[in-house]
Enzyme design. Structure first.
Site, PDB file in Angstrom:
ATOM      1  N   SER A 140       4.070   4.082   0.239  1.00  0.00           N
ATOM      2  CA  SER A 140       2.635   4.375   0.277  1.00  0.00           C
ATOM      3  C   SER A 140       2.366   5.444   1.315  1.00  0.00           C
ATOM      4  CB  SER A 140       1.860   3.110   0.645  1.00  0.00           C
ATOM      5  OG  SER A 140       0.510   3.413   0.963  1.00  0.00           O
ATOM      6  N   TYR A 153       0.218  -3.791   6.148  1.00  0.00           N
ATOM      7  CA  TYR A 153       0.749  -3.036   5.007  1.00  0.00           C
ATOM      8  C   TYR A 153       1.321  -1.705   5.480  1.00  0.00           C
ATOM      9  CZ  TYR A 153       0.595  -0.473   0.540  1.00  0.00           C
ATOM     10  OH  TYR A 153       0.903   0.281  -0.576  1.00  0.00           O
TER      11      TYR A 153
END
Length: 255
Positions: A140, A153
Site C-alpha cells: 500500500s 496498517y
C-alpha cells in the site's frame, strides 16, 4: 492461441477469493496458470473457484501455520509452486492514540506475518527444486506514512516493503524474484464495506471520491491484476526487490 504469460505455471494467490486478489486470480487463469486461491469463507471461495477454474484452499491467514500450509497444500496437490501472490489485507481503522495491542497484532498477523511465512514456505519449495520463481506482495502507498487513522496498517505495510527488499536480496542468486506493488485507493468490495462502516459513506461515495482524483477514478482491481501478472511472468525480466507505487498521486510532492 499464442503463448500466454503464465502458461503451465502453478500460482498461489493468498487472499484470492475477493477484491484485488480475486482479480489477480482471474487474470492468472486467463494467462494459462494453474491457480490456487485461499480465503476464510468456504462458500465464497468454492463458488469463485467453480466460476473461474481455480482451486480453493480454506485458510485463515492470521494463523502463520495456515499461511505456510497454503503453500504446502499447493505443492502436495500440484507438485510445486512457481508463483506466490500475497494479496490478503486488513484495513480496519486505528490511530496512534486509539490502536489497542489487539488491533495492532491483527494488522501484523494479516499484513506482515502471513506474507512472511507464506514466502518462507514458497522459497523453501523453490530452492529445494533449484527452480526459479516469482513472488508479488500487495502493499500500500501507506507504507510511506499513511493517514492518521491507518497507523497499524501503515506500520505493517512499511514492514512488508522492507521484507520484500530483504528477501529479494537474499534469494537473487536462487533466481527467485520478489517485488511489492504499493496500491493506492482502490474500488473493491472490501473498501466499500470499510467506507460505510468507518466513514459513514453513502451509495455515491465512489463517484464522489473519483471526482477528486487526478484520473477521475479509483484504482481498478483488473488493472492492478494485469500489472501483477506481468511481474509474475518472465516478461518482467530480472526486476527484483522493487517496491512499485501503483497510484495516481505522486508522493513527496507538495501542491
Amino acid at each position: 492461441m499464442g503463448l500466454r504469460l503464465l502458461d503451465d505455471k502453478v500460482v498461489l494467490v493468498n487472499g484470492g477469493s475477493q477484491g484485488v486478489g480475486a482479480a489477480i486470480a482471474r487474470a492468472a487463469v486467463r494467462e494459462g496458470a494453474v491457480v490456487v486461491i485461499t480465503g476464510r469463507r468456504t462458500e465464497v471461495g468454492e463458488k469463485f473457484a467453480a466460476d473461474t477454474g481455480a482451486h480453493f484452499v480454506r485458510a485463515d491467514l492470521a494463523d502463520p501455520a495456515q499461511a505456510r500450509d497454503s503453500v504446502v497444500r499447493t505443492v502436495e496437490t500440484h507438485g510445486r509452486v512457481d508463483c506466490l501472490v500475497n494479496a490478503a489485507g486488513l484495513t480496519s481503522r486505528g490511530s496512534l492514540l486509539d490502536t489497542t495491542p489487539e488491533l495492532f497484532d491483527q494488522h501484523m498477523a494479516i499484513n506482515l506475518k502471513a506474507p512472511f511465512f507464506a514466502m518462507q514456505a514458497a522459497v523453501a519449495d523453490m530452492t529445494a527444486r533449484e527452480a526459479p520463481g516469482t513472488i508479488v506482495n500487495i502493499g500500500s502507498n501507506c507504507a510511506h506514512g499513511g493517514p492518521p487513522f491507518l497507523a497499524p496498517y501503515s506500520a505493517a505495510k512499511a514492514g512488508l516493503a522492507g521484507l520484500t527488499r530483504n528477501a529479494a536480496h537474499a534469494h537473487r542468486f536462487d533466481r527467485i524474484r520478489i517485488n511489492t506493488v504499493n496500491i493506492g485507493w482502490t474500488d473493491t468490495e472490501g473498501e466499500d464495506v470499510v467506507q460505510r462502516a468507518f466513514h459513514g459513506a453513502g451509495d455515491d461515495w465512489v463517484a464522489q471520491a473519483a471526482a477528486r482524483l487526478p484520473m477521475g477514478k479509483l484504482g481498478q482491481p483488473d488493472e492492478i491484476a494485469d500489472f501483477v501478472v506481468f511481474l509474475l511472468s518472465d516478461r518482467s525480466g530480472v526486476v527484483t526487490g522493487s517496491v512499485i507505487d501503483w497510484d495516481q498521486n505522486v508522493l513527496g510532492i507538495l501542491d
